[in-house]
Write a protein that holds these residues in place. Sequence first.
Motif, mmCIF file in Angstrom:
data_model
loop_
_atom_site.group_PDB
_atom_site.id
_atom_site.type_symbol
_atom_site.label_atom_id
_atom_site.label_comp_id
_atom_site.label_asym_id
_atom_site.label_seq_id
_atom_site.Cartn_x
_atom_site.Cartn_y
_atom_site.Cartn_z
ATOM 1 N N LEU A 1 3.994 -0.743 3.925
ATOM 2 C CA LEU A 1 3.357 0.564 3.756
ATOM 3 C C LEU A 1 4.407 1.599 3.368
ATOM 4 C CD1 LEU A 1 0.817 2.302 4.085
ATOM 5 C CD2 LEU A 1 1.303 2.469 6.516
ATOM 6 N N LEU A 2 4.148 2.236 2.245
ATOM 7 C CA LEU A 2 5.051 3.281 1.767
ATOM 8 C C LEU A 2 4.304 4.605 1.791
ATOM 9 C CD1 LEU A 2 7.520 4.425 0.171
ATOM 10 C CD2 LEU A 2 6.442 3.579 -1.897
ATOM 11 N N ARG A 3 4.885 5.605 2.435
ATOM 12 C CA ARG A 3 4.205 6.900 2.497
ATOM 13 C C ARG A 3 5.106 7.989 1.947
ATOM 14 N NH1 ARG A 3 1.213 6.043 8.114
ATOM 15 N NH2 ARG A 3 -0.821 5.949 7.129
ATOM 16 N N VAL A 4 4.518 8.785 1.069
ATOM 17 C CA VAL A 4 5.273 9.860 0.459
ATOM 18 C C VAL A 4 4.560 11.165 0.768
ATOM 19 C CG1 VAL A 4 6.183 10.710 -1.722
ATOM 20 C CG2 VAL A 4 5.860 8.271 -1.384
ATOM 21 N N GLY A 5 5.300 12.160 1.185
ATOM 22 C CA GLY A 5 4.620 13.421 1.491
ATOM 23 C C GLY A 5 5.586 14.521 1.835
ATOM 24 N N VAL B 1 0.868 -1.180 0.000
ATOM 25 C CA VAL B 1 0.000 0.000 0.000
ATOM 26 C C VAL B 1 0.896 1.218 0.000
ATOM 27 C CG1 VAL B 1 -1.705 1.311 1.278
ATOM 28 C CG2 VAL B 1 -1.863 -1.173 1.219
ATOM 29 N N CYS B 2 0.606 2.128 -0.920
ATOM 30 C CA CYS B 2 1.417 3.335 -1.001
ATOM 31 C C CYS B 2 0.506 4.549 -0.874
ATOM 32 C CB CYS B 2 2.125 3.321 -2.345
ATOM 33 S SG CYS B 2 2.857 4.875 -2.719
ATOM 34 N N GLU B 3 0.834 5.416 0.046
ATOM 35 C CA GLU B 3 -0.005 6.605 0.236
ATOM 36 C C GLU B 3 0.729 7.833 -0.260
ATOM 37 O OE1 GLU B 3 -2.589 8.832 3.727
ATOM 38 O OE2 GLU B 3 -0.798 7.733 4.278
ATOM 39 N N ASP B 4 0.109 8.509 -1.203
ATOM 40 C CA ASP B 4 0.676 9.736 -1.738
ATOM 41 C C ASP B 4 0.124 10.896 -0.908
ATOM 42 O OD1 ASP B 4 1.960 11.453 -3.497
ATOM 43 O OD2 ASP B 4 0.225 11.601 -4.807
ATOM 44 N N GLU B 5 0.795 12.012 -0.885
ATOM 45 C CA GLU B 5 0.356 13.192 -0.114
ATOM 46 C C GLU B 5 0.018 12.787 1.322
ATOM 47 O OE1 GLU B 5 0.607 16.003 -1.550
ATOM 48 O OE2 GLU B 5 0.011 15.876 -3.660
ATOM 49 N N ALA B 6 0.923 12.047 1.928
ATOM 50 C CA ALA B 6 0.630 11.482 3.243
ATOM 51 C C ALA B 6 0.477 12.558 4.318
ATOM 52 C CB ALA B 6 1.728 10.504 3.639
ATOM 53 N N GLN B 7 0.983 13.751 4.052
ATOM 54 C CA GLN B 7 0.842 14.804 5.070
ATOM 55 C C GLN B 7 -0.619 15.229 5.243
ATOM 56 O OE1 GLN B 7 2.044 15.298 2.047
ATOM 57 N NE2 GLN B 7 0.902 16.994 1.184
ATOM 58 N N ASP B 8 -1.460 14.901 4.271
ATOM 59 C CA ASP B 8 -2.874 15.288 4.374
ATOM 60 C C ASP B 8 -3.752 14.164 4.894
ATOM 61 O OD1 ASP B 8 -2.570 17.918 3.607
ATOM 62 O OD2 ASP B 8 -2.616 17.425 1.477
#
Lengths: 715, 747
Positions: free
Chosen positions: B269-273, B245-252
């Motif tokens: 879990l990969l989070r980019v932000g 699972v990859c979450e883009d714009e994780a800061q939001d």
Amino acid sequence: MGLEGGIIKNIDNVQEVIDMPLKNTKIMITGAAGAGKSLLMLDRYIHMVERLGAPSESILVLLLNRTQSLKWRKKTILSGSGLICRTSYYGFVQSELRTYYPLLLKSCMDIGYRDIEPVFLNFESAQYLLAKVINKRREKEGLFEGVTSFSDRISIDLAANLVKAATSNIPYVEIGKRLYSALSQKDETRRRIYGDMDSVIASYRQKCMELGVFDFGMAVELYHNHLLQNQSYRQHLFNRFKHLIIDNLEECVPSQTDLVYFLIDKVYSCMISYNPEGGYGQSFGGNREYVEKRFSKKLDVLKLRGSRTCTPELFSFADKLYSSIFAAFKDTGTAQLLKTALDDSKTGPAEQHSMTRSIERNDPVELRSEMLEKIGERIYSLIVKDGYMPSDIAVLSTYADQVTEYVLERILKEKGYGIFNIGRKEKIVENPFSQALITLAQLCHPQYKIMPNSDHVRDLLIMVLKIDPVRSAIISGEICRQKPFAGFPKIDSPALVERTGYYNMEKYESIRAWIKEYREMDKPLLINEFFQRVFMEILLEENVNRDDILQAKKLIDSSKTFVDTVSRFNRNGSRDFLEMACHGIKGAESIFELQEKLTGDFVFLATPVSFLASGIESKVVILTSISSENWYPRSIRELTNPHVLTKTWDMGSAYTEELEEENRRKYLAVLMRNIIKRCGERLITFESDISSGGFENNGVLSEYFDGITGGYDGT
Amino acid sequence: MGLRKGQKELVEKYTGGYCAVPAIPGGGKTYSLTQWAAGIIEKGLHRPGKLLIVTYMNSAVNNFKQRISKELQLRGIRAGRAYSVSTIHGLCLQVIKEKPDLVIADQEFKVIDELSKVRLISSCIDEWRRHNEKSFMFFVDTENMSSGKLEQICKKWHEKLERVVNSAIGDFKLKGINAPAAEKLCSSITGNSLLKCCVQIYRIYDRKLKMAGFLDFDDMLFNAKRMLEEDKVLLEKYRKKYTFVCEDEAQDSNRIQNDILTLIAGGNLLRVGDSNQAICGTFTSSDFRLFKDFCENDNTVVYNITQSGRSSKDIIDFANHFVDYITDGHPVEKCRNSLIKQYIEPVGKDDPYANPRTMEYGVKAKVFSSWKEEAAAVVKQAIYTLKKNPDKTIAILAPALWQNSYIAGLLELKGIPFEQLDNTSSERNRAIRILGRVIDYISSPYNGEKLYEMLLECFIKRSGKNKTGMDEKKAGKQVKELKILEEYLSKCHVEKIIYPVGGQIDYDKIPDELLKCEIWEFFTEKIGLIKDFLEFPQTVVEKLVLYISEKLKFDKEERAVAQKVAGDVRYLMSQNPRWRLSDLAFELLSPKNTFNYFAGIVWELKGYEPKPGIITLCTYHKAKGLEWDAVFLTSLTYSDFPVNLSDKFIGEYWFLKPDYRNPNAIYKHELENKLTGEMVENYVLESKIETISEKARLLYVGITRAKEYLYLSGFHAHPGKRNEILPSKYLVELKKYIERAEARKRI
């Protein structure tokens, strides 16, 4: 298969079966969809009457529904036969209750109003009455708090629960409790909701009994628990019917299964068809498991192998798809049953095949609208390039909605072809002629306080005054402006007369006078009588066409049934009918219309279940939106569970998610296998990335297809 | 393109576990995620499941899909089903649709769009006020108010209360508190309490929403989470389905979204932000600390992307200076951590996509005396830039939609092509408007004004017969002709033209002036079609809608919208049996209507690519993830970008009693108090600090959109008066920096 026990034989020569003697021929014909069971039974029936001299009134033929009945009707025009007893199970129950009502009254004391004829509610009227109660109690008493659903929808679930309980001989007082006790997650909210359900059901049912008004469920219950228990009725029954022909036993409800079982020993002959791969009718209460339990070792079995209707490639693909949907399914009991059923089907041809000839998959497009257009074009090329007749083609859509219908209709119409939607019944108000009659009724009955809408008044004027839409709109504006209620004003202002035209005034005046006179009557007519009168006095003069006459008749019939029923509840049936019509009640289906469409050269549009239930055999089946979740529906709903309201449900156990997953898979597997086996030559699939609502499609069916065909992605 | 610092590690090393990629603006997040995803698929590491990428907007969903698909194609892989890209709401809908009965919802439940939700809340407030007018009025500062004024204020308060209740319902739902539970929670409150009012309205809302078969967006998040937590079979299914699972714009992300993705990911879990770009807190209860915490988690591997080739050095320095100003010099000390001290580095000299260079200093700032003056100047400068640099892309950013529309109006007047990036923009909703105009006319076919409006929208604008692209003389002639036609139609008896007695129009009654016009001929050619519309049976409105779209030869996207309208009409009409065609027309013609959302989705499928020669208009929020050569940041005032605690704040209402001027902060505080028993001393202050911090990040987002040129502007209106509006302190401060930097560059 659990039905075996007597002699089991494959049928090599169909004629031998048709020719079997009248006495002591008690057999079950099994075979997959399209194996030719129904056809065999039809031929047997004709043979029995025409060659073997069995009186037609002594043969009870029970079929699944009207469409199937129609097919029989078309093919069984017998020379010099007597009364034909060919009906559905519900039709049979109703007609028996009606005929033997005095006997029923003797054994059932709960029925009030004993001097009058019974009235049978159709599903829609039952649902309407329930919805009325539910909506009121939801608003006032907060019933069903926590349920995200319309009252109409809740009433559908409740009405369906009543039918399911009755056909499984479950007392109505236990419905809510039974459903609640099977929940794997119980909480206070749910307990209350199911309590609310029992409370609504109890009061509704009590009222119906008092008034002698019966819905499907009650009719079944009265028939089985009272009439059928009566000795003299039984004698009548045995005297009347000496032969039984039952089609699609696998889709029958348990009470019908019981009835058939009960009659078998008493008749001279019976022929029953059974599809071991069937069972798509579970949401209507069909219970194949129960049939198997009941009929195990009861009859000799004759097997029809393979499929008359589909190519070996498709036949084998259907089985492959079935097992691939089923692959992850672990449970032993049911799995065993299904496994044997699967083995059975393998007796048919199952050669290696290439998927390309019979199965065509189209890559997904982005939008649903694009997909529909592509389907339309593909149908056209099937007709023009590949030489198919329109009626060779069936388009299956999980919704069979207006948009799909319109888009396909438009593309085909341009080229001179038509489409017939068997998955959807038209609403009364969707027909311009019926709408006009209803608008006029509203104008004539201000006391009902259902104000006509000016768009509809304009349409009425266009129809009766035969004037253009612009002038009609001017007058309709005037009509709706009248206080305190809309009415035809006297048009005397020169400006208005100038705009609308002198030549229309005479006609306008005559209708105006007619309405005025009607409004001044002491007592309004019943709504069906009103429609009759309007039809005779106003509309008949205008060169109405045949379709309109048919529409008027349908409206008069629907309203009469409705008024008869609802009036018993001390409600104003006429007013209620107008209200319900505006809310979109569907029209009565005319058998003539249906017949015309079924025999005409139309492309069929159907839902998967309506396609199977109609028994239509198509050379080309087009599956739409196969990546949509709608192909894989939950088998349970928020207020109902068809598995728990059955005879085969083990009380005390919980309906778990594992069980649900298994049932869903089973349903999809069964549905797809039956559809594909009804598909003669080509199976074509279409899909779109985005659904009609704008969300991504993530359904599993396309993935199962990919698993076998390699799909469009190769991984 | 090669991989830069941080990108390289992600693509080459990450094959499982928790991973965070904090990335500065322009760091190539989408690019590196695409490379990573394609790599995983190429190696088959996604099997037996697939990759799931969750991102914010539908436009981003499509962008990801297209880029991954292209990359896979380049690598010669066909794997359309190896990955899914979805918004969080799409994912939740998927989960709930599996088992709606578990949340006691009908299978055909619908998701209420924001606009319908606000309308529903408004009707709930109406219902509530019938028995609680006193409570409603309690909060209003009625002193010295005339009765006429009071009526106006009540209307205003009603509107503002809609927002407050909307936000309160969201808070309750995201905390898992349903309406009866909320009522129980607040049953002990005595006296006048805003929270209590919200709860009472929530109860009504809940009943109405459910009886109409709707779930709202908050229900979707909450229910999806609950289902995954409670139903082990379901969770297992999703874990098997999605290997990564990859979450883009994780800061939001917000708490629930965070929980859902953590549950489904089951470890991968990969989070980019970018914490400095967290700008959704005020609408969506998102919490950028979640991403920060994730980065700081001991089990998380962190790869920082710090290099960006997007902007010129001037702009990078400017953005970095803004970071310094906030972190070291913000006048409100508590706001200094609204940005983290993270600098953008330009890319190396050997990078094939080097930072752009400009001869002159590329950042400018100016203060005007009113919004109108500012808007006019911005438009003028934008047109100048457009003409001078026809190959450059340009965007004008504004805080609110109305400001976008205002600027759109100015550009339209000047005949400058532009594109508006919001779902209510006129371009996106053209199909809806056309349907609206036709149906509006059909509903009153005798009304000449409506006939004219329909002609204008459906035929004249559509056929390109309007002035864009025409020479001025021709355009002028057409305007004149249209005026003559409009004047005639609005006064004439329409039936005499559409259905003349005897079949022939009586030309004697038509002014010669009009008969001579080209437009008259054009109009008369259309009469047949107009008659077709009028005579089409109207009992099945969905078919009427489709008929119109067919007759007017809608294109692919427009047809999709028409089909959506047709599908929904059935539902709308069954919900409101009294609905007439005119009601449908009214809905279709409202600038904000229930079809905007779908029209937006269809539009976004086309994908947005900034085009030279076309000016983009959007809000600061919508600009996230995008870039242009020249960017105008407008309306930098103290209400839109507050800096000091004394600044005027959006969300503060002067017409309420002094203690209740910030109703959002008040109910939130009451709720917190009920749940935790804690009393926050200065909750209004806390709320202001939060707002200031988020606006600082919003400005940072705006600044970092520009590649070569950046123009900042604001205004100082009504000086010394009660309604004075000051420019934002940021603008004042940054202007000083710009002057210094510009001078340096000149030297």
